[in-house]
Design an enzyme around this catalytic site. Structure first.
Site, PDB file in Angstrom:
ATOM      1  N   GLY A  14      87.809 -69.538  34.509  1.00  0.00           N
ATOM      2  CA  GLY A  14      89.192 -69.267  34.120  1.00  0.00           C
ATOM      3  C   GLY A  14      89.325 -69.046  32.622  1.00  0.00           C
ATOM      4  N   CYS A 131      93.662 -80.501  25.011  1.00  0.00           N
ATOM      5  CA  CYS A 131      93.977 -79.649  23.863  1.00  0.00           C
ATOM      6  C   CYS A 131      94.932 -80.364  22.906  1.00  0.00           C
ATOM      7  CB  CYS A 131      94.546 -78.315  24.317  1.00  0.00           C
ATOM      8  SG  CYS A 131      96.064 -78.432  25.300  1.00  0.00           S
ATOM      9  N   SER A 162      99.522 -69.363  28.383  1.00  0.00           N
ATOM     10  CA  SER A 162      98.172 -69.798  28.036  1.00  0.00           C
ATOM     11  C   SER A 162      97.672 -70.898  28.953  1.00  0.00           C
ATOM     12  CB  SER A 162      98.131 -70.290  26.587  1.00  0.00           C
ATOM     13  OG  SER A 162      98.853 -71.508  26.446  1.00  0.00           O
ATOM     14  N   ALA A 163      98.512 -71.333  29.886  1.00  0.00           N
ATOM     15  CA  ALA A 163      98.149 -72.420  30.800  1.00  0.00           C
ATOM     16  C   ALA A 163      97.764 -71.838  32.154  1.00  0.00           C
ATOM     17  CB  ALA A 163      99.308 -73.405  30.955  1.00  0.00           C
ATOM     18  N   PRO A 165      95.623 -72.050  36.006  1.00  0.00           N
ATOM     19  CA  PRO A 165      95.732 -72.978  37.149  1.00  0.00           C
ATOM     20  C   PRO A 165      95.110 -74.341  36.885  1.00  0.00           C
ATOM     21  CG  PRO A 165      95.075 -70.806  37.898  1.00  0.00           C
ATOM     22  CD  PRO A 165      95.015 -70.765  36.403  1.00  0.00           C
ATOM     23  N   THR A 167      94.737 -75.930  33.946  1.00  0.00           N
ATOM     24  CA  THR A 167      95.610 -76.692  33.055  1.00  0.00           C
ATOM     25  C   THR A 167      96.824 -77.237  33.806  1.00  0.00           C
ATOM     26  OG1 THR A 167      94.927 -75.386  31.137  1.00  0.00           O
ATOM     27  CG2 THR A 167      97.030 -76.557  30.967  1.00  0.00           C
ATOM     28  N   ALA A 169      97.092 -77.891  36.938  1.00  0.00           N
ATOM     29  CA  ALA A 169      96.694 -78.919  37.895  1.00  0.00           C
ATOM     30  C   ALA A 169      96.419 -80.248  37.212  1.00  0.00           C
ATOM     31  CB  ALA A 169      95.454 -78.476  38.665  1.00  0.00           C
TER      32      ALA A 169
END
Length: 315
Positions: A14, A131, A162-163, A165, A167, A169
């Site tokens: 990803g 992050c 920017s997020a 799947p 991130t 989850a």
């Protein structure tokens, strides 16, 4: 595999995994990408890896283990999800692979390169926190090395674009892992983390706010200097990391007490630090500083491991 570079695998094709692959291929003199691993054969990450000549598999970690390139892999980055990481780690540890965890699973010790890498250089599993943690915990630590931090709160705001799947989850794990790392790595007595996915158009650059509550007699000048030094240290591997304005201080005096977790209603000094993280634009646009700081921190850790191994071998 090159004789003078450490071969690494990236698990997760990803946003984070793809950005990490590009960073290693463009910038690293100590690492090479030996395999890109995914579970979606149609993912852009796997397609890019194939175009760049990187061995790939869409059969997950089991597929990685079956690859001829696996025998050369020394480090595996896991950029999937906290839930999947536990299974991945168990399988990789059975083969003696060092694991750098970019999920909030927190199986291994929390590591922020500029704060505590040296204490965990030999850990078989290293957790890169989140992050938001990579952006803000250095600041909490910078304050705590000058004055005890009774309470620290961080707010990480990132563009929803920017997020990916993985991130999304991990949102619950994000808050829990970051909050714990504020204490264990940042040095605060109490801590809280908040993440905001901002859907604004055009997408907003990553912004982070750090609040620290310290004693009233804390030295303002020393705190300011410590924070500014820490920002420069992070900029060594994340050039887009910067202060948005000078460090702010607010005296909390009698008659205006604040209810601080662990202290109750009390007086003291509130330290506010406002940060911006601009990405390098290797995979997603520059607004995705959250992606950039995570992959840059993980790459820094892997290169330090590779450098340590090379020194041990006398290379």
């Amino acid at each position: 595999m090159s004789n003078d570079r450490l071969s690494v695998a990236i698990i997760g094709s990803g946003n984070i995994g793809t950005d990490l692959m590009i960073k290693i291929m463009r910038n690293s003199k100590l690492l090479e990408v030996g395999a890109m691993v995914g579970i979606d054969p149609n993912s852009d990450g796997l397609a890019r890896a194939q175009r760049l000549g990187v061995p790939t598999t869409a059969d997950g970690v089991d597929g990685l283990i079956d690859m001829p390139a696996f025998r050369d892999i020394k480090i595996a980055f896991d950029a999937t999800s906290a839930g999947a990481h536990a299974v991945h780690n168990q399988k990789l540890q059975a083969h003696g692979i060092r694991v750098i965890d970019l999920t909030p699973a927190a199986i291994g010790p929390y590591v922020i390169p500029v704060v505590n890498f040296d204490r965990h250089v030999d850990a078989p599993n290293i957790n890169m926190v989140t992050c938001g943690g990579q952006a803000t915990i250095p600041i909490v630590h910078a304050v705590s090395r000058i004055s005890p931090v009774h309470y620290a709160e961080i707010v990480a705001s990132i563009s929803s674009k920017s997020a990916g799947p993985g991130t999304r989850a991990n949102i619950d794990e994000f808050t829990e892992t970051t909050s714990k790392a504020i204490l264990e790595v940042g040095g605060a007595a109490q801590g809280r983390a908040i993440i905001i996915l901002n859907p604004a158009e055009p997408p907003l650059i990553m912004r982070d706010t750090v609040y620290c509550f310290v004693s009233a007699d804390a030295k303002i000048g020393a705190i300011t200097e410590s924070v500014e030094q820490m920002v420069k240290s992070v900029q060594d591997y994340v050039p887009g990391y910067r202060l948005k304005q000078k460090v702010q201080f607010e005296e909390i005096v009698e008659g205006n007490e604040q209810n601080i977790p662990g202290l109750g209603w009390t007086t003291g000094l509130k330290v506010s630090v406002f940060l911006e993280v601009e990405g390098a634009g290797h995979y997603l646009p520059s607004y995705a500083g959250n992606l950039d700081i995570m992959t840059s921190a993980a790459l820094t850790v892997a290169e330090r491991i590779a450098g340590t191994d090379a020194q041990a071998k006398g290379v």
